[in-house]
Structure formats: structure tokens, C-alpha cells
Write a protein that holds these residues in place. Structure first.
Motif, PDB file in Angstrom:
ATOM      1  N   GLY A  46      30.205  42.315  22.370  1.00  0.00           N
ATOM      2  CA  GLY A  46      29.188  42.284  23.135  1.00  0.00           C
ATOM      3  C   GLY A  46      27.832  42.411  21.924  1.00  0.00           C
ATOM      4  N   SER A  47      28.047  41.156  21.239  1.00  0.00           N
ATOM      5  CA  SER A  47      27.073  41.343  20.411  1.00  0.00           C
ATOM      6  C   SER A  47      25.975  40.813  20.414  1.00  0.00           C
ATOM      7  N   ALA A  48      25.957  39.411  21.663  1.00  0.00           N
ATOM      8  CA  ALA A  48      25.173  39.441  22.376  1.00  0.00           C
ATOM      9  C   ALA A  48      24.778  38.907  23.501  1.00  0.00           C
ATOM     10  N   ASN A  49      24.898  37.912  25.007  1.00  0.00           N
ATOM     11  CA  ASN A  49      25.029  38.085  26.175  1.00  0.00           C
ATOM     12  C   ASN A  49      25.755  37.720  26.634  1.00  0.00           C
ATOM     13  N   LYS A  50      26.640  37.865  26.339  1.00  0.00           N
ATOM     14  CA  LYS A  50      28.530  38.158  26.778  1.00  0.00           C
ATOM     15  C   LYS A  50      28.635  39.282  26.606  1.00  0.00           C
ATOM     16  N   PHE A  77      16.830  35.658  26.200  1.00  0.00           N
ATOM     17  CA  PHE A  77      17.815  37.180  26.114  1.00  0.00           C
ATOM     18  C   PHE A  77      16.695  38.543  25.193  1.00  0.00           C
ATOM     19  N   MET A  78      16.874  39.636  25.973  1.00  0.00           N
ATOM     20  CA  MET A  78      16.434  40.317  25.252  1.00  0.00           C
ATOM     21  C   MET A  78      16.863  41.393  24.703  1.00  0.00           C
ATOM     22  N   PRO A  79      16.855  41.975  23.578  1.00  0.00           N
ATOM     23  CA  PRO A  79      17.980  43.475  23.488  1.00  0.00           C
ATOM     24  C   PRO A  79      17.923  44.228  24.493  1.00  0.00           C
ATOM     25  N   SER A  80      17.506  44.388  24.668  1.00  0.00           N
ATOM     26  CA  SER A  80      16.997  45.843  26.225  1.00  0.00           C
ATOM     27  C   SER A  80      17.802  45.358  27.264  1.00  0.00           C
ATOM     28  N   ASP A  81      17.255  45.111  27.440  1.00  0.00           N
ATOM     29  CA  ASP A  81      17.576  43.812  29.154  1.00  0.00           C
ATOM     30  C   ASP A  81      19.630  43.454  29.087  1.00  0.00           C
ATOM     31  N   THR A  82      19.637  43.134  27.738  1.00  0.00           N
ATOM     32  CA  THR A  82      20.729  42.661  27.879  1.00  0.00           C
ATOM     33  C   THR A  82      22.153  44.118  27.788  1.00  0.00           C
ATOM     34  N   ARG A  84      21.303  46.439  28.662  1.00  0.00           N
ATOM     35  CA  ARG A  84      21.266  47.407  30.216  1.00  0.00           C
ATOM     36  C   ARG A  84      22.378  46.944  30.901  1.00  0.00           C
ATOM     37  N   HIS A  85      22.147  45.381  31.359  1.00  0.00           N
ATOM     38  CA  HIS A  85      23.253  44.455  31.664  1.00  0.00           C
ATOM     39  C   HIS A  85      24.847  44.576  30.917  1.00  0.00           C
ATOM     40  N   HIS A  86      24.739  45.177  29.794  1.00  0.00           N
ATOM     41  CA  HIS A  86      26.313  45.225  29.406  1.00  0.00           C
ATOM     42  C   HIS A  86      26.819  46.594  29.452  1.00  0.00           C
ATOM     43  N   ARG A  87      26.473  47.661  30.341  1.00  0.00           N
ATOM     44  CA  ARG A  87      25.935  48.793  30.371  1.00  0.00           C
ATOM     45  C   ARG A  87      26.351  48.473  31.347  1.00  0.00           C
ATOM     46  N   ALA A  88      25.963  47.823  32.329  1.00  0.00           N
ATOM     47  CA  ALA A  88      26.208  47.812  33.511  1.00  0.00           C
ATOM     48  C   ALA A  88      27.653  47.454  34.291  1.00  0.00           C
ATOM     49  N   VAL A  89      28.351  46.560  33.691  1.00  0.00           N
ATOM     50  CA  VAL A  89      29.426  45.720  33.903  1.00  0.00           C
ATOM     51  C   VAL A  89      30.713  46.112  32.934  1.00  0.00           C
ATOM     52  N   PRO A 122      22.745  45.734  22.672  1.00  0.00           N
ATOM     53  CA  PRO A 122      24.344  44.942  23.191  1.00  0.00           C
ATOM     54  C   PRO A 122      25.191  45.723  22.237  1.00  0.00           C
ATOM     55  N   LEU A 123      25.296  45.879  20.358  1.00  0.00           N
ATOM     56  CA  LEU A 123      25.932  46.041  20.054  1.00  0.00           C
ATOM     57  C   LEU A 123      26.685  48.326  19.906  1.00  0.00           C
ATOM     58  N   VAL A 124      24.973  48.718  20.048  1.00  0.00           N
ATOM     59  CA  VAL A 124      26.241  50.182  20.066  1.00  0.00           C
ATOM     60  C   VAL A 124      26.333  50.137  21.251  1.00  0.00           C
ATOM     61  N   THR A 125      26.199  49.574  23.190  1.00  0.00           N
ATOM     62  CA  THR A 125      26.380  49.355  23.886  1.00  0.00           C
ATOM     63  C   THR A 125      28.394  49.598  23.747  1.00  0.00           C
ATOM     64  N   VAL A 126      28.795  48.188  23.702  1.00  0.00           N
ATOM     65  CA  VAL A 126      30.219  48.035  23.643  1.00  0.00           C
ATOM     66  C   VAL A 126      30.921  49.188  22.100  1.00  0.00           C
ATOM     67  N   ALA A 127      29.983  49.619  21.071  1.00  0.00           N
ATOM     68  CA  ALA A 127      30.714  50.303  20.396  1.00  0.00           C
ATOM     69  C   ALA A 127      31.266  51.829  21.293  1.00  0.00           C
TER      70      ALA A 127
END
Lengths: 372, 97
Positions: A46-50, A77-82, A84-89, A122-127
Motif C-alpha cells: 500500500g505504498s501509493a494509491n493501490k 492523490f495526497m498522502p493523508s487521503d490515500t 484514509r482510503h487504505h484504512r477504510a478497505v 499509506p505505508l504506515v497504515t499497511v505496516a
């Protein structure tokens, strides 16, 4: 079990539905032990918008679901919005990955995640999710370099043995060759990535980001007929795209409003220019290494025009081109699982306290412990 | 969850903020601590954050130069915490050690 039944058919009872003879008992116990030694790795990307989660069992992709954060035309795509997207899904995608693979957490041997490079949030979210499930399930954790993930996935899917790698995406542009336990960078962009140049051009003329700006540029370019000359900036082994972007940003609206060319012509001209540059530096690296194989990886790598141009160069040199489609070229979880699988098999793990993410992480920082 | 406000400590001139998060067991509190600890604050200076576990409670204590910086850090921590809690809910409880 297909192997078991075909072997058993050649056994003493020739497939009469009896499975109790000593041969079959031995065969089944062997297969059971064998399957227990297979290694299953789950990978989080999840390092970018995927955002993707993939599961690999000894070279076999068991599942690889993915979601893309798509922004409106004209917007990046901005880091914080991305994030947020990753956290949601992310948890839904994880659930899908396990269900599609038909596995329980207990079947997994190692949890791999992208350590970097990429966007911090986004990286932190996934980690965070990778660390948490690794602890909940009592499995080792493994931080993977995103670029290495692309290379190893490309090698797995195409079976390219020792290729010169062109890694092209929205965040990276590198020509890589393996030597002495490192993926060495022979050439790279000195400013922005080729995919970033294409994405930002798409924003200027408001091309849709769905499914991706690059895909839509590729389709429009097919209808282009007039070549608009753009700066061509190869600097030795390196390339530069920021000047091309500034030039086309400046020229686009003027040329379009005065009907000097169409948006399709601009898409065509931009692709031809930047892809020629990439083919040139790839060919130079091949000549330098004496390589007869090219592997294209990264999101821009699924562009068929780039593959076609690279194919022409390879044919002239008697070399072989390897490329994959959007399932594996574009960021995905399986690529992290695959690189993680190689690392895990060679004895690596990442301790929790060392599992911090990093926005900068060069391909050649990683010691390749799984290749000769 | 209990939080104390970012009241200014007059001796150091710094803002402090603390947060207590209860967990079903100390095992889960430690998992959360170890998931949330590895990443350093993105900002180089002006803020520090300490995570500790006592019993089944995760405690976080911030110390910052400015309220603005403190807010950003606390906000992002809460986002991270809720993701960890959701993950535990969906993929827990932890396997027996």
C-alpha cells in the motif's frame, strides 16, 4: 491430490478405489509431510494509491485482491487521503485474500509488508495491520523493499532468469541489473518518474484517473496522428522527465485552443518520446552487461506501446522481452508476498522493533540473499 | 479511554498530553504497543511520544512545543489506534503462545 491419484492408479490396485495398501499409505504420508513443508507467505502492499493483499504458496498465487484510490480528473492523490482510503478497505481486502485462497491464518508461515519506498502515511497504515496480524497469529514479520517486490514478481511470472530490468511506475524509473548479491541501478530518472510525468500531464488536460491516467493516455494515443516534437532528455544512463512535463504543460492549452493539434496527438507524442528514452537507456544497460533478456515491471510496464517498442529493440539485438499484465505489473500484494517468500526461505525475518517504514529505500540497499 | 488535556507545564514550557487505552488483556495491550511503536514521529523535533503498558492498559504520553504539532500527532495516533483495534476485532483473539 491429483498427483496422488495418478500415481496410485499405477499402484497395485489400479484405481479400484482402495486406498489402504502399504504403498498408498506411504504415498499419502509422504504427500502430507511434503505439503506441510510448503511455505505460505501473505503480502501487504500500500505504498501509493493501490492497496493489495496477496498470498503465495511456493510460487503459486493463491489470491491477490486489490483496491485503487481513484481521484477526480485533474487531481492527484495526497498522502493523508490515500491513507484514509487504505484504512477504510484494508481489512476487507485481507479477508478477501484469505477467503479466495481458502486458507486460515494458521496456514500462513510469514507476514510480509512493504517497508518502503513510498508515501509515509499509506505505508504506515499497511505496516500497522501487518504487525498486528503477525502478532495475533504468532507469525514472523518481514519488511520488503517495494522495488524488489516488482522484480521478484516479474521473474516469477515470466520465468526470466537473469534479465536487465526496466522498472517504470508512478514513483520510480530505474534500469536494474543483478550482480553480486545486489540489484544494481544502472540508470534512473534524475527528477520525476515517467509515470508521474504521464499522470501529471493527464491532470493538465483533465483525462480521467479511472482506471488509471496511464491507461487512458494509452487509449487516446492510439488515435493520435500528428507527432508534436518534445524535448528528449537522456543523460548518459539516466533520464529526465520534469522538463518534458513543463514543456507540455505550457504548450498543451495553447496548442489545443488554437487547434494546432488534438489531445490525442499530445498523448501519442508524449508516449513516443518518453518510451523512446526508456528503450534507449535499457539498450545501453544491456550492451554494458551483455544481457539478452529484458524484463519490464511497474505500473507503466503494462503499457502495450512501451512493450511493443521494447520488443522491436530486443528483436534487433536477438534478445528476449518479458513483461506481465496489469494484475502483476501494477502494485499488488502478491509481489510483496513473493519477495517475502524468497527472503523468508533464505532465513530473513524482521523484528517488530525494526519494522519501521521508510519513504526512501533504494533498490540497491537490499542484500539479495536468495540468489547466487 | 481517558485523556488529559494538553495543559502547559510551566517549568519546561512544554505541552503535555496523555491517553489511557484499556484492552481485554495485557497480551492485547502489548500487541498494540508493539504495533504502534516502531514508526518514529515524521517531524524531527518539537514533539515526543512515550508508549507504555501497565496491566491491560496502554498509556501514551506526549510532550510538544506547540499545540499545532501536538494535535497532528494525537490525531494520527488515534487513526492508527483505531485501525489496530479493528484489526484485533476482526482477526483476533491472539493465538495461545
Amino acid at each position: 491430490m491429483a498427483a496422488a491419484s495418478s500415481l496410485a492408479n499405477q499402484c497395485c490396485h489400479l484405481g479400484q478405489g482402495q486406498w489402504s495398501c502399504v504403498h498408498c499409505t506411504l504415498l499419502f504420508s509422504f504427500l502430507k509431510t511434503f505439503s506441510a513443508t510448503m511455505t505460505v507467505v501473505i503480502g501487504f502492499e500500500g505504498s501509493a494509491n493501490k492497496i493489495g493483499v496477496g498470498i503465495i504458496r511456493d510460487g503459486e498465487v493463491l489470491s491477490n485482491p486489490r483496491r485503487t484510490y481513484i481521484t477526480p480528473p485533474g487531481q492527484g492523490f495526497m498522502p493523508s487521503d490515500t491513507a484514509r482510503h487504505h484504512r477504510a478497505v484494508i481489512l476487507t481486502v485481507l479477508k478477501e485474500a484469505l477467503e479466495q485462497a481458502g486458507l486460515k491464518p494458521a496456514d500462513i508461515d510469514c507476514v510480509a509488508y512493504t517497508k518502503g519506498p513510498g508515501m509515509g502515511a499509506p505505508l504506515v497504515t499497511v505496516a500497522l495491520v501487518a504487525r498486528t496480524v503477525a502478532q495475533l497469529w504468532g507469525k514472523p514479520l518481514l519488511g520488503v523493499n517495494h522495488c524488489i517486490g516488482h522484480i521478484e514478481m516479474g521473474r516469477l511470472i515470466t520465468k526470466a532468469n537473469n534479465p536487465t530490468v526496466l522498472y517504470v511506475s508512478g514513483g520510480n524509473t530505474q534500469v536494474i541489473a543483478y550482480s553480486e548479491r545486489r540489484y544494481r541501478i544502472f540508470g534512473e530518472t534524475i527528477d520525476i518518474a515517467v509515470g508521474n510525468c504521464l499522470d501529471r500531464f493527464a491532470r493538465v488536460i483533465k483525462i480521467s484517473n479511472d482506471p488509471s491516467p496511464g491507461y487512458n493516455i494509452e487509449q487516446m494515443a492510439k488515435k493520435g496522428s500528428q507527432y508534436v516534437e518534445l524535448p528528449y532528455t537522456v543523460k548518459g544512463m539516466d533520464v529526465s522527465f520534469s522538463g518534458i512535463l513543463s514543456y507540455i504543460e505550457e504548450a498543451a492549452h495553447k496548442m489545443l485552443s488554437s487547434d494546432q493539434c488534438t489531445a490525442e496527438d499530445l498523448c501519442f507524442s508524449l508516449q513516443e518520446t518518453v518510451f523512446s528514452m526508456l528503450v534507449e537507456i535499457t539498450e545501453r544497460a544491456m550492451a554494458h552487461c551483455g544481457s539478452q533478456e529484458v524484463l519490464i515491471v511497474g505500473g507503466v510496464g503494462c503499457n502495450l506501446r512501451l512493450q511493443e517498442m521494447m520488443g522491436v529493440m530486443c528483436k534487433e539485438r536477438g534478445a528476449k522481452l518479458f513483461a506481465t499484465d496489469e494484475r502483476f505489473c501494477i502494485d499488488n500484494g502478491a509481489m510483496i508476498a513473493q519477495a517475502g517468500w524468497e527472503m523468508f526461505k533464505s532465513g530473513q525475518v524482521t523484528e517488530l522493533e525494526d519494522s519501521w517504514i521508510t519513504q526512501r529505500y533504494r533498490t540497491d540497499e537490499v542484500e539479495v540473499t536468495w540468489r547466487d | 479511554m481517558a485523556a488529559s488535556d494538553g495543559e502547559k507545564n510551566h517549568e519546561t514550557g512544554k505541552l503535555h498530553f496523555s491517553l489511557d487505552v484499556p484492552f481485554p488483556s495485557s497480551r492485547e495491550a502489548v500487541i498494540a504497543l508493539r504495533s504502534l511503536s516502531p514508526d518514529r514521529e515524521p517531524r524531527k523535533g518539537g514533539i515526543s511520544k512515550q508508549l507504555t503498558v501497565s496491566g491491560s492498559t496502554l498509556s501514551v504520553r506526549w510532550s510538544a512545543d506547540e499545540a499545532r504539532i501536538l494535535r497532528v500527532s494525537v490525531n494520527s495516533f488515534l487513526d492508527h489506534l483505531s485501525l489496530v483495534l479493528e484489526t484485533m476485532e476482526m482477526f483476533g483473539p491472539p493465538v495461545s503462545q
